[in-house]
Structure formats: C-alpha cells, structure tokens
Design a protein around this motif. Structure first.
Motif, PDB file in Angstrom:
ATOM      1  N   SER A  22       0.830  -1.207   0.000  1.00 25.72           N
ATOM      2  CA  SER A  22       0.000   0.000   0.000  1.00 25.72           C
ATOM      3  C   SER A  22       0.865   1.259   0.000  1.00 25.72           C
ATOM      4  CB  SER A  22      -0.919  -0.014   1.228  1.00 25.72           C
ATOM      5  OG  SER A  22      -1.653   1.180   1.316  1.00 25.72           O
ATOM      6  N   VAL A  23       1.893   1.267   0.841  1.00 25.17           N
ATOM      7  CA  VAL A  23       2.796   2.422   0.902  1.00 25.17           C
ATOM      8  C   VAL A  23       3.517   2.599  -0.424  1.00 25.17           C
ATOM      9  CG1 VAL A  23       4.920   3.283   1.977  1.00 25.17           C
ATOM     10  CG2 VAL A  23       3.082   2.344   3.404  1.00 25.17           C
ATOM     11  N   ARG A  24       4.014   1.526  -0.985  1.00 26.46           N
ATOM     12  CA  ARG A  24       4.759   1.608  -2.250  1.00 26.46           C
ATOM     13  C   ARG A  24       3.879   2.026  -3.421  1.00 26.46           C
ATOM     14  NH1 ARG A  24       9.191   2.688  -0.186  1.00 26.46           N
ATOM     15  NH2 ARG A  24      10.533   1.010   0.517  1.00 26.46           N
ATOM     16  N   SER A  25       2.567   1.862  -3.304  1.00 29.97           N
ATOM     17  CA  SER A  25       1.666   2.259  -4.390  1.00 29.97           C
ATOM     18  C   SER A  25       1.483   3.773  -4.455  1.00 29.97           C
ATOM     19  CB  SER A  25       0.303   1.573  -4.230  1.00 29.97           C
ATOM     20  OG  SER A  25      -0.421   2.138  -3.154  1.00 29.97           O
ATOM     21  N   ARG A  26       1.923   4.483  -3.430  1.00 25.29           N
ATOM     22  CA  ARG A  26       1.808   5.947  -3.387  1.00 25.29           C
ATOM     23  C   ARG A  26       3.112   6.583  -3.839  1.00 25.29           C
ATOM     24  NH1 ARG A  26      -1.235   7.027   2.346  1.00 25.29           N
ATOM     25  NH2 ARG A  26      -2.846   5.446   2.081  1.00 25.29           N
ATOM     26  N   GLU A  27       3.016   7.411  -4.812  1.00 28.86           N
ATOM     27  CA  GLU A  27       4.203   8.021  -5.418  1.00 28.86           C
ATOM     28  C   GLU A  27       5.090   8.713  -4.389  1.00 28.86           C
ATOM     29  OE1 GLU A  27       6.917   8.493  -8.213  1.00 28.86           O
ATOM     30  OE2 GLU A  27       5.031   7.449  -8.570  1.00 28.86           O
ATOM     31  N   GLN A  28       4.502   9.427  -3.427  1.00 29.04           N
ATOM     32  CA  GLN A  28       5.293  10.190  -2.460  1.00 29.04           C
ATOM     33  C   GLN A  28       6.086   9.298  -1.513  1.00 29.04           C
ATOM     34  OE1 GLN A  28       1.919   9.988  -2.433  1.00 29.04           O
ATOM     35  NE2 GLN A  28       1.060  10.422  -0.419  1.00 29.04           N
ATOM     36  N   PHE A  29       5.773   8.005  -1.479  1.00 27.25           N
ATOM     37  CA  PHE A  29       6.476   7.091  -0.578  1.00 27.25           C
ATOM     38  C   PHE A  29       7.310   6.037  -1.309  1.00 27.25           C
ATOM     39  CE2 PHE A  29       2.622   8.229   2.027  1.00 27.25           C
ATOM     40  CZ  PHE A  29       3.288   9.131   2.834  1.00 27.25           C
ATOM     41  N   LYS A  30       7.515   6.198  -2.592  1.00 26.10           N
ATOM     42  CA  LYS A  30       8.272   5.206  -3.373  1.00 26.10           C
ATOM     43  C   LYS A  30       9.693   5.015  -2.849  1.00 26.10           C
ATOM     44  CE  LYS A  30       5.455   4.344  -6.987  1.00 26.10           C
ATOM     45  NZ  LYS A  30       4.787   3.106  -7.130  1.00 26.10           N
ATOM     46  N   LYS A  31      10.303   6.082  -2.337  1.00 23.84           N
ATOM     47  CA  LYS A  31      11.696   6.011  -1.888  1.00 23.84           C
ATOM     48  C   LYS A  31      11.828   5.953  -0.366  1.00 23.84           C
ATOM     49  CE  LYS A  31      13.518   8.236  -5.975  1.00 23.84           C
ATOM     50  NZ  LYS A  31      14.350   9.294  -6.512  1.00 23.84           N
ATOM     51  N   LEU A  32      10.714   5.909   0.347  1.00 19.97           N
ATOM     52  CA  LEU A  32      10.737   5.838   1.802  1.00 19.97           C
ATOM     53  C   LEU A  32      11.346   4.511   2.251  1.00 19.97           C
ATOM     54  CD1 LEU A  32       9.818   6.922   4.601  1.00 19.97           C
ATOM     55  CD2 LEU A  32       7.658   5.721   4.193  1.00 19.97           C
ATOM     56  N   PRO A  33      12.411   4.541   3.053  1.00 18.14           N
ATOM     57  CA  PRO A  33      13.000   3.289   3.531  1.00 18.14           C
ATOM     58  C   PRO A  33      12.035   2.536   4.453  1.00 18.14           C
ATOM     59  CG  PRO A  33      14.535   5.118   3.818  1.00 18.14           C
ATOM     60  CD  PRO A  33      13.200   5.708   3.472  1.00 18.14           C
ATOM     61  N   ILE A  34      11.858   1.249   4.168  1.00 20.95           N
ATOM     62  CA  ILE A  34      10.990   0.392   4.974  1.00 20.95           C
ATOM     63  C   ILE A  34      11.788  -0.818   5.442  1.00 20.95           C
ATOM     64  CG2 ILE A  34       8.920  -1.032   5.019  1.00 20.95           C
ATOM     65  CD1 ILE A  34       7.751   0.744   2.823  1.00 20.95           C
ATOM     66  N   VAL A  35      11.703  -1.086   6.744  1.00 18.68           N
ATOM     67  CA  VAL A  35      12.374  -2.243   7.335  1.00 18.68           C
ATOM     68  C   VAL A  35      11.303  -3.174   7.897  1.00 18.68           C
ATOM     69  CG1 VAL A  35      14.011  -3.046   9.083  1.00 18.68           C
ATOM     70  CG2 VAL A  35      14.366  -0.826   7.965  1.00 18.68           C
ATOM     71  N   MET A  36      11.284  -4.409   7.432  1.00 13.51           N
ATOM     72  CA  MET A  36      10.385  -5.420   7.975  1.00 13.51           C
ATOM     73  C   MET A  36      11.045  -5.991   9.223  1.00 13.51           C
ATOM     74  SD  MET A  36       7.620  -7.299   7.840  1.00 13.51           S
ATOM     75  CE  MET A  36       6.893  -7.272   6.212  1.00 13.51           C
TER      76      MET A  36
END
Length: 85
Positions: A27-41
C-alpha cells in the motif's frame, strides 16, 4: 501515512492486527510520495521465502526479532541513515 508528515524510515511488523506487514508495504509503495521511503520489515518470520516476499513487496531491509540497538543501527547505516541515542 499522512500527507503532510515527513518520515525518515518505517519499521513494520509482518503480523499486525488490521493489515499484515506485506499488505502495508504494498500500500505504501503504491503511493508516489512514498516510493523512496525506507521500509524495514521487523519480524520473527525467518523463512527465506518470507524474507524474499518482504523484499519483493518493497521492503528495503529485513530485521529479525528480538533485535538489539546495534542491529537496528546496522540496518539504518545500510539505508544511509543514522541512529541517535
């Protein structure tokens, strides 16, 4: 994630009450403004298939629980971020 809030990194668990971590990442990656936001599982799920699924969904790093401050610092360094005590 709010429209006006700035995030440096997101830590997400695989198992969450309303939405699992994989769906959250997608869901986050589907939003353009969050494409480069680092995500750690961050999870206890340690099968290689789970790691691969998380990375394919858009997670940048994978961290096993229980985790220490140094483990978190290492992941942040890999993402080009710093951990201030």
């Amino acid at each position: 994630l709010g429209q006006q809030t700035r995030y440096d990194v997101v830590f997400v668990d695989w198992n969450m009450p309303r939405m699992n971590g994989i769906d959250f990442i997608r869901s986050v990656r589907s939003r353009e403004q969050f494409k480069k936001l680092p995500i750690v599982m961050v999870t206890t799920e340690n099968e290689i298939e789970k790691v691969q699924t998380a990375l394919e969904a858009g997670a940048d790093e994978f961290l096993m629980k229980p985790c220490t401050k140094s483990m978190i610092s290492e992941k942040l360094e890999l993402l080009g971020l710093s951990c201030e005590a």
